[in-house]
Design a protein around this motif. Structure first.
Motif, short mmCIF file in Angstrom:
data_model
loop_
_atom_site.label_atom_id
_atom_site.label_comp_id
_atom_site.label_asym_id
_atom_site.label_seq_id
_atom_site.Cartn_x
_atom_site.Cartn_y
_atom_site.Cartn_z
N ALA A 378 0.83 -1.21 0.00
CA ALA A 378 0.00 0.00 0.00
C ALA A 378 0.86 1.25 0.00
CB ALA A 378 -0.93 0.00 1.22
N THR A 379 2.02 1.16 0.63
CA THR A 379 2.94 2.30 0.66
C THR A 379 3.52 2.57 -0.72
OG1 THR A 379 3.54 1.91 2.95
CG2 THR A 379 5.11 3.13 1.63
N LEU A 380 4.03 1.51 -1.37
CA LEU A 380 4.69 1.68 -2.65
C LEU A 380 3.70 1.96 -3.77
CD1 LEU A 380 7.41 -1.13 -2.42
CD2 LEU A 380 7.65 1.30 -1.93
N LEU A 381 2.50 1.36 -3.70
CA LEU A 381 1.50 1.57 -4.74
C LEU A 381 0.48 2.59 -4.22
CD1 LEU A 381 1.15 0.15 -7.56
CD2 LEU A 381 -0.86 -0.91 -6.55
N SER A 382 0.84 3.84 -4.26
CA SER A 382 0.03 4.90 -3.68
C SER A 382 -1.07 5.33 -4.63
CB SER A 382 0.92 6.11 -3.37
OG SER A 382 1.42 6.64 -4.60
N SER A 383 -1.78 6.41 -4.27
CA SER A 383 -2.79 6.95 -5.17
C SER A 383 -2.17 7.45 -6.46
CB SER A 383 -3.53 8.11 -4.48
OG SER A 383 -2.64 9.16 -4.17
N LEU A 384 -0.86 7.73 -6.44
CA LEU A 384 -0.17 8.10 -7.68
C LEU A 384 -0.28 6.96 -8.69
CD1 LEU A 384 3.11 9.73 -6.29
CD2 LEU A 384 0.93 10.80 -6.79
N SER A 385 -0.03 5.74 -8.23
CA SER A 385 -0.15 4.58 -9.10
C SER A 385 -1.60 4.33 -9.46
CB SER A 385 0.43 3.34 -8.41
OG SER A 385 1.76 3.56 -8.02
N TYR A 386 -2.49 4.46 -8.47
CA TYR A 386 -3.91 4.18 -8.68
C TYR A 386 -4.49 5.08 -9.76
CZ TYR A 386 -8.38 2.32 -6.98
OH TYR A 386 -9.57 1.66 -6.86
N LEU A 387 -4.00 6.30 -9.84
CA LEU A 387 -4.50 7.25 -10.83
C LEU A 387 -3.67 7.26 -12.11
CD1 LEU A 387 -5.29 10.20 -8.41
CD2 LEU A 387 -6.96 8.75 -9.58
N SER A 388 -2.34 7.10 -11.99
CA SER A 388 -1.48 7.24 -13.16
C SER A 388 -1.39 5.97 -13.99
CB SER A 388 -0.08 7.68 -12.74
OG SER A 388 0.57 6.68 -11.97
N TYR A 389 -1.47 4.79 -13.38
CA TYR A 389 -1.35 3.55 -14.15
C TYR A 389 -2.47 3.41 -15.19
CZ TYR A 389 2.54 1.44 -11.57
OH TYR A 389 3.77 1.16 -11.05
N ILE A 394 -4.06 3.89 -20.95
CA ILE A 394 -4.93 4.50 -21.95
C ILE A 394 -4.12 5.26 -22.99
CG2 ILE A 394 -6.71 6.27 -22.30
CD1 ILE A 394 -7.77 5.48 -19.47
N LYS A 395 -3.14 6.03 -22.54
CA LYS A 395 -2.41 6.93 -23.44
C LYS A 395 -1.30 6.23 -24.22
CE LYS A 395 -0.20 11.51 -23.42
NZ LYS A 395 -1.21 12.17 -24.26
N TYR A 396 -0.55 5.33 -23.56
CA TYR A 396 0.63 4.75 -24.20
C TYR A 396 0.58 3.23 -24.36
CZ TYR A 396 2.80 9.32 -23.58
OH TYR A 396 3.09 10.65 -23.63
N GLY A 397 -0.45 2.58 -23.83
CA GLY A 397 -0.56 1.15 -24.01
C GLY A 397 0.13 0.34 -22.93
N PRO A 398 0.19 -0.98 -23.09
CA PRO A 398 0.61 -1.87 -22.00
C PRO A 398 2.11 -2.10 -21.86
CG PRO A 398 -0.21 -3.15 -23.86
CD PRO A 398 -0.38 -1.71 -24.23
N VAL A 399 2.95 -1.36 -22.58
CA VAL A 399 4.39 -1.64 -22.53
C VAL A 399 4.93 -1.52 -21.11
CG1 VAL A 399 6.67 -0.84 -23.27
CG2 VAL A 399 4.82 -1.00 -24.92
N ILE A 400 4.54 -0.47 -20.39
CA ILE A 400 5.09 -0.25 -19.06
C ILE A 400 4.77 -1.41 -18.12
CG2 ILE A 400 3.07 1.02 -18.22
CD1 ILE A 400 6.76 1.77 -17.41
N PHE A 401 3.67 -2.10 -18.35
CA PHE A 401 3.25 -3.16 -17.45
C PHE A 401 4.00 -4.47 -17.69
CE2 PHE A 401 -0.14 -0.10 -17.68
CZ PHE A 401 -0.47 0.08 -16.35
N LEU A 614 -4.96 -2.64 -12.39
CA LEU A 614 -5.01 -1.24 -12.82
C LEU A 614 -4.76 -1.12 -14.32
CD1 LEU A 614 -3.19 0.48 -9.84
CD2 LEU A 614 -5.62 0.60 -10.40
N GLY A 615 -3.92 -2.01 -14.87
CA GLY A 615 -3.76 -2.04 -16.31
C GLY A 615 -5.06 -2.41 -17.00
N LEU A 616 -5.76 -3.41 -16.47
CA LEU A 616 -7.06 -3.79 -17.02
C LEU A 616 -8.08 -2.67 -16.83
CD1 LEU A 616 -7.41 -7.54 -15.95
CD2 LEU A 616 -6.75 -6.62 -18.17
N VAL A 617 -8.00 -1.97 -15.70
CA VAL A 617 -8.89 -0.82 -15.50
C VAL A 617 -8.68 0.20 -16.62
CG1 VAL A 617 -9.28 1.22 -14.05
CG2 VAL A 617 -9.18 -1.04 -13.01
N GLY A 618 -7.41 0.46 -16.96
CA GLY A 618 -7.12 1.40 -18.05
C GLY A 618 -7.76 0.96 -19.35
#
Length: 832
Positions: A378-389, A394-401, A614-618
């Motif tokens: 929960a510490t490492l996967l913050s709201s930053l990840s929850y919103l940015s992933y 959506i914008k760049y596709g699944p490469v980062i995952f 979160l990737g699937l959410v995107g």
């Protein structure tokens, strides 16, 4: 008695918070069922019965508000009757392209429009260029020669629409139409068309808004372009400009058109109300919808068609506002507020169990490894990840995952090379290790890096959570005062339960928040699957065009590739786990090496599940908004506004109660990370600064605990102030996170790597290596040094820092005779 007073104070704080939130969030924006049904009826009737272009407008309105029934079939019939009639054939093809059931059929009509655009002999090239712009067709690629030739020619109607069409398929940070209007379009019709394109496309830099407003106000009243210049300025005014005198004058001029006899003026006014979502002007739209104020007194074919066009526009405006201006229900608010109250109650309960500093900072050193692992996740996967992933997907596709494929390697490196070394040294602060092996100067540098990193991290969490999620989900106006008050409430609640309960409260609430976070993501996927009728129909069957080309190798000058994603993931997790007090604090909170490894394994497994979800959410949210473009405001698209689509879906796509739950999930992610950051930074400041430089060498234990709680309060206040500066950083959410949050991850790990693995490391050599690593991180993040992409910050700064540290340590030891190496200090102090 003290506890009773404290909890009464906290509950009072919650009551005040609730009152503020309810007063800010209330809106009266519901369209009655009668008016909604009338709007449906008007759109359908106008599409079926009215003349050609009025019919086109009504059909497009239906498509925009998610009413495709009958549109395609109606215009197939129109095609059979008027396929060779210019320019109406362009309108028919446009509607058919927008409503086509398959991509192949859509492309068939786009090809017809491009053929007209390329044909210099036809009379409707201008209409073709306009339609290609409205369809988002990238003519600079598909009709490059024609586009280039037109844009080198005279600035007439064809030039204007071709310029607009040439903007499609590109990243848009500004609108060249503004410069064109200001520098040389004088003819009345092209100027009208340019103003309209400017309004529709948006992307007007806020620093140029005053120039646009001045041009709109100075435009002669007789100019037919004036209405579109005024509405463009009104559409795209930022919060700071909406308080200006120019904005007020523009607003007054626009709403003075309510009684205009010109249908274009009335349609522009209706669309402006729709764009702003301003329900205070609902009466104007209802008047137009019911035709209570018809154009002119003599009803003939022309005025009948004009009135129908206005009625259809009003119907669209009402339905669009009803779909896009959503708010949380009372039940949603209750869920969020109960959640916040629950966090404070947990903090109060655990406050009674903290007897000393070790209890507060390390939970007594015998905490459950599964709970601690969930807390680390929960510490490492913050709201930053929850919103940015989701936005990144959506914008760049699944490469980062693809980086999750490196998790087994990460577990091996951290579990068998780092954790055993940490567990041998029973320390409170991770940076005691650096002092043991390399001396006070390196520990102080590490302390500076950690505090800088975590303050920037917490500030970014507050900024992104408030500006991206809370403002849009909770329905607040995007004003500086609202942002400030919401930020104060968010950090205030977190400070309360963190300063009361210590690490035990942090871990316990993190476990709850992990479940809420993952549950919210899973629920989003399930509901979108139900909407589409299956769990796979929303998954793309091909690589989407706006994702760009994907590549396999490692290349520092490419934003993303499979190799880059793997390398970045390994380095980030290893560096964070091997140098961050928040990670090491949790390893030390377990009993032994085996339980520490179990903690890290739980963290990695949960991170994998979360990133996958979160990737699937995107992907799910992307499919939802591609299928429901009516929920996007004017000027928004799935690629240009990727970061806000998940928060927007929470309002438009989730049922009552579920919206509140997922909103609580975003708050949960933010608060879990903030609470861990407050705890860890307070611990480091206490251990590494206060105890070292305090005049009292052995303060009483009760005083230590009190001091750490006070520290947490001041850390929270400083973080709040810092969050107000993050808005200056450019890029999408993921880029901002990388630039700000990951800036010092590698430089910090460079110090630990040298202190743990390089026997001949010296303090002077490591200091130089650390400084070079910092310089490289800053150079890449903000100056794109050597063309290195921003996402390559961590590898570039890590490798440069380690190489420099090893080289300068070797020189310092072998050639300058410095015998105070890591190995000798370790043997001397620990007695190995």
């Amino acid at each position: 008695m003290r506890h009773s007073i404290r909890i009464i104070a906290y509950l009072s704080f919650l009551l005040i918070t609730s009152m503020v939130l309810f007063s800010c969030g209330e809106k009266n924006n519901m369209l009655s069922e009668e008016d909604k049904n009338l709007s449906y009826e008007v759109l359908d009737r106008v599409m079926q019965e009215e003349e050609q272009w009025v019919k086109v407008h009504a059909a497009e309105y239906k498509l925009q508000v998610g009413l495709p029934e009958g549109v395609y079939d109606t215009f197939l019939k129109q095609l059979a009757l008027y396929e060779n009639q210019a320019p109406y054939r362009i309108g028919i093809w446009r509607v058919l392209a927008k409503s086509a059931p398959t991509e192949a059929e859509r492309q068939q009509y786009i090809d017809k429009i491009i053929a007209v655009f390329n044909d210099t002999e036809v009379s409707d090239r201008i209409h073709a260029a306009e339609t290609l712009a409205k369809l988002g067709v990238p003519v600079s690629t598909l009709a490059k020669a024609t586009t280039d030739k037109i844009l080198k020619g005279e600035k007439g109607s064809l030039w204007v629409y071709t310029l607009w069409a040439s903007m499609q398929g590109k990243e848009k940070s500004n609108n060249p139409m503004l410069e064109a209007l200001m520098s040389g379009i004088e003819d009345e019709i092209p100027r009208l068309q340019a103003a309209y394109a400017l309004k529709m496309e948006g992307n007007i830099p806020q620093e140029r808004w005053e120039s646009l407003a001045t041009m709109a106000l100075d435009e002669p009243s007789s100019s037919i372009a004036k209405i579109h210049l005024l509405t463009a300025a009104y559409y795209w005014a930022g919060p700071e400009h909406q308080k200006s005198e120019s904005y007020k004058k523009i607003e007054d001029l626009i709403f003075a058109l309510q009684q205009s006899d010109n249908k274009g003026d009335r349609m522009a006014l209706a669309l402006t109300i729709a764009h702003k979502g301003d329900w205070s002007h609902q009466s104007i739209l209802l008047e137009y919808l019911r035709n209570d104020n018809p154009i002119g007194t003599e009803i003939n074919a022309e005025t009948k068609a004009s009135n129908a066009d206005v009625m259809a526009t009003a119907a669209f405006a009402l339905l669009h506002m009803e779909q896009t201006t959503h708010q949380l229900s009372t039940i949603d608010w209750a869920i969020v507020l109960i959640y916040m109250l629950g966090m404070m109650v947990i903090g109060y309960i655990f406050s009674k169990k903290n007897k000393n500093e070790k209890d507060f900072l390390l939970g007594g050193g015998k905490m459950n490894p599964i709970a601690v692992g969930l807390s680390l996740f929960a510490t490492l996967l913050s709201s930053l990840s929850y919103l940015s992933y989701p936005g990144e997907m959506i914008k760049y596709g699944p490469v980062i995952f693809s980086g999750v494929l490196a998790f087994p390697l990460i577990y091996y490196i951290v579990g068998w090379f780092l954790i055993p070394r940490f567990m041998k040294l029973k320390v409170t602060s991770a940076y005691e290790i650096l002092e043991i092996n390399l001396g006070v100067s390196i520990r102080l540098l590490a302390t500076f890096l950690f505090l800088s990193l975590r303050f920037l991290w917490m500030g970014t969490i507050i900024f992104i959570t408030v500006n991206t999620a809370i403002i849009s989900i909770f329905g607040f106006e995007d004003t500086t005062s609202n942002i400030l008050w919401i930020s104060i409430i968010l950090i205030g609640v977190t400070i309360i339960y963190t300063t009361m309960g210590g690490l035990k409260a942090v871990v316990f609430t993190d476990v709850i928040q992990s479940c809420v976070l993952l549950g919210g993501a899973l629920l989003t996927i399930v509901l979108i699957s139900v909407y589409f009728g299956s769990a796979t129909s929303w998954i793309p069957t091909h690589w989407l065009d706006h994702w760009g080309e994907y590549k396999w190798g490692i290349d520092a000058r490419e934003r993303l590739s499979i190799g880059n994603a793997l390398l970045m993931t390994v380095i980030w997790y290893v560096a964070s786990s091997g140098s961050d007090q928040m990670s090491i604090q949790r390893f030390l909170a377990t009993e032994n090496i085996q339980t520490a490894r179990k903690t890290f394994a739980v963290s990695l497994i949960t991170s994998f599940v979360a990133q996958f979800l979160l990737g699937l959410v995107g992907l799910a949210v992307l499919a939802y908004f591609l299928d429901n473009p009516q929920f996007l405001a004017a000027g928004e698209s799935v690629s240009t506004h990727a970061d806000i689509l998940f928060p927007k879906f929470i309002l438009v796509g989730l049922p009552i109660g579920i919206s509140g739950l997922v909103a609580a999930g975003i708050l949960a992610a933010a608060m879990s990370s903030l609470s861990s950051g407050l705890s860890a930074t307070s611990s480091v400041i206490s251990e590494d600064l206060f105890k070292r430089f305090s005049r009292k060498s052995k303060p009483e234990k009760v005083d230590q605990l009190k001091r750490i709680r006070i520290l947490s309060l001041f850390v929270g206040i400083f973080t709040l102030a810092l969050s107000l500066l993050i808005s200056r950083v450019e890029g999408n959410l993921f880029d901002v996170v990388v630039k700000v949050v990951n800036l010092f991850v590698s430089p910090l790990f460079v110090l630990f790597f040298m202190a743990l693995f390089i026997p001949f490391a010296t303090a002077r050599g490591v200091l130089i290596g650390g400084l070079i690593s910092i310089a490289m991180a800053i150079a890449v993040a903000f100056f794109k040094f050597l063309g290195i992409e921003v996402l390559f910050i961590t590898p570039a700064s890590l490798f440069s820092g380690i190489v420099a540290g090893v080289v300068f340590s070797y020189i310092d030891h072998k050639f300058l005779g410095n015998q105070e190496t890591m190995q000798k200090r370790s043997e001397k102090i620990i007695g190995k």
